[in-house]
Scaffold this motif. Structure first.
Motif, PDB file in Angstrom:
ATOM      1  N   UNK A  14       0.840  -1.204   0.000  1.00 21.56           N
ATOM      2  CA  UNK A  14       0.000   0.000   0.000  1.00 21.56           C
ATOM      3  C   UNK A  14       0.874   1.252   0.000  1.00 21.56           C
ATOM      4  N   UNK A  15       1.961   1.199   0.791  1.00 19.35           N
ATOM      5  CA  UNK A  15       2.873   2.338   0.851  1.00 19.35           C
ATOM      6  C   UNK A  15       3.518   2.618  -0.492  1.00 19.35           C
ATOM      7  N   UNK A  16       3.927   1.572  -1.193  1.00 19.10           N
ATOM      8  CA  UNK A  16       4.544   1.738  -2.512  1.00 19.10           C
ATOM      9  C   UNK A  16       3.571   2.386  -3.492  1.00 19.10           C
ATOM     10  N   UNK A  17       2.305   1.994  -3.421  1.00 20.56           N
ATOM     11  CA  UNK A  17       1.282   2.577  -4.308  1.00 20.56           C
ATOM     12  C   UNK A  17       1.068   4.055  -4.009  1.00 20.56           C
ATOM     13  N   UNK A  18       1.049   4.407  -2.726  1.00 19.46           N
ATOM     14  CA  UNK A  18       0.867   5.806  -2.337  1.00 19.46           C
ATOM     15  C   UNK A  18       2.061   6.650  -2.793  1.00 19.46           C
ATOM     16  N   UNK A  19       3.264   6.146  -2.600  1.00 19.70           N
ATOM     17  CA  UNK A  19       4.464   6.875  -3.034  1.00 19.70           C
ATOM     18  C   UNK A  19       4.472   7.043  -4.548  1.00 19.70           C
ATOM     19  N   UNK A  20       4.051   5.997  -5.242  1.00 22.87           N
ATOM     20  CA  UNK A  20       3.941   6.037  -6.701  1.00 22.87           C
ATOM     21  C   UNK A  20       3.010   7.178  -7.118  1.00 22.87           C
ATOM     22  N   UNK A  21       1.823   7.234  -6.519  1.00 23.48           N
ATOM     23  CA  UNK A  21       0.868   8.299  -6.828  1.00 23.48           C
ATOM     24  C   UNK A  21       1.415   9.671  -6.430  1.00 23.48           C
TER      25      UNK A  21
END
Length: 345
Positions: A14-21
């Motif tokens: 989830x953290x990786x997705x948020x950082x990506x966005x």
């Protein structure tokens, strides 16, 4: 332990997705209907999505402490073997994405010096050379976190090997956290290995160790106090948004209050835990590093065609799904070749 790691990996995904966005949003801007739930969510991610890096540091500290403390103190693993294991999990993906980014930069006719390439390949790209004053020289713009993380591993091993007395051990760790907070807050201290990037990693990593130690001592009946802590955090967040506080206060609150509270609550409320451990989040956890490494490459390519302000809320969600899809393919390909290599060996 495998199930526990799965729980933490879900958060990493989830953290990786948020950082990506976060990076996409700050590169291409945010267009959409202000006031809608999706827009408001993306707006918050655009402003503070960077704090999800804290989850990587925090969970790394937690898992390393749980897995290796006794082994190190019992002399079951040496420093070289320990660091080799850590680097081998990080470096291959880092190396190839960095090399691809160098090619993309050259195609874009951006200057990449020999110094840039050498410092990155040797993992010297953050917190060591001041450069233009930023203490960062990461070609793949998301790889800065690796240097502080490796320094955390090294410091953890040395402390764990030398200090066997529990009282002194935890006093040392708490002292490191307090000193790191002081350096991070007092931005005039900027020297190699002791600057905001490095100490930010140390704060999160060692808070993960303290949480791992304290977790077994926290009883479920104390959950209400943790919930109160989250409420206080939300109130303070409103103040942060009003510029009453800055990045230091936000990162500190995330490390000291938010992450421990969120992890403890979600792991001790069965219904919530099932949601965190659902197949989608677990899958994102397994490809979290691929998402993290390659999204910068995707973003670099997209900047050739997409100008700031030309991406709306729906397109961002589609862009995230495309990134996840590419990361999944990369992960599957890597695992396939690793399996072939092990079979031939």
């Amino acid at each position: 332990m495998a199930k526990r790691k799965e729980f933490f990996d879900s958060y990493r995904g989830l953290g990786a997705c948020v950082i990506c966005l976060y990076h996409y949003l700050n590169t291409f801007g945010l267009e959409g209907c202000a006031g809608s739930r999706v827009y408001d969510l993306l707006f918050d991610i655009k402003n503070i999505g960077y704090v999800m890096v804290e989850f990587f540091y925090f969970t790394s500290g937690y898992l390393i402490f749980e897995l290796y403390r006794e082994k190190i103190q019992n002399n079951e693993i040496g420093l070289f073997s320990f660091m080799k294991k850590r680097i081998s999990k990080i470096y291959p993906m880092f190396f190839w994405t960095t090399m691809i980014q160098i090619i993309l930069e050259m195609i874009s006719k951006k200057q990449v010096t020999l110094f840039d390439m050498v410092t990155n390949i040797l993992l010297l790209q953050c917190g060591i050379f001041e450069g233009n004053g930023s203490w960062r020289n990461d070609i793949n713009g998301v790889t800065w976190f690796i240097v502080p993380l490796l320094l955390c591993y090294l410091l953890f091993y040395l402390i764990t090997r030398k200090i066997k007395n529990n009282e002194y051990y935890y006093l040392t760790i708490v002292s490191i956290i307090v000193l790191s907070m002081s350096v991070y807050n007092w931005d005039r201290i900027n020297i190699p290995f002791i600057n905001s990037y490095v100490v930010r990693g140390i704060m999160g990593f060692y808070m993960g160790i303290i949480f791992c130690h304290l977790e077994g001592k926290i009883k479920k009946k104390n959950l209400r106090y943790i919930i109160i802590g989250i409420v206080v955090l939300v109130i303070l967040y409103k103040e942060i948004q009003a510029d009453t506080y800055g990045a230091f206060q936000l990162v500190t609150l995330i490390d000291l209050v938010a992450i421990p509270s969120i992890l403890y609550i979600t792991e001790n409320i069965s219904g919530v835990k099932k949601v965190i451990e659902n197949k989608i989040f677990v899958f994102l956890g397994k490809i979290s590093m691929e998402i993290y490494y390659i999204h910068w490459l995707i973003m670099t390519v997209l900047t050739w065609w997409i100008k700031e302000g030309n991406v709306n809320t729906k397109e961002y969600l589609g862009l995230l799904l495309i990134t996840i899809g590419i990361a999944a393919v990369v992960k599957k390909t890597i695992d396939k070749y690793i399996k072939i290599y092990k079979t031939e060996s």
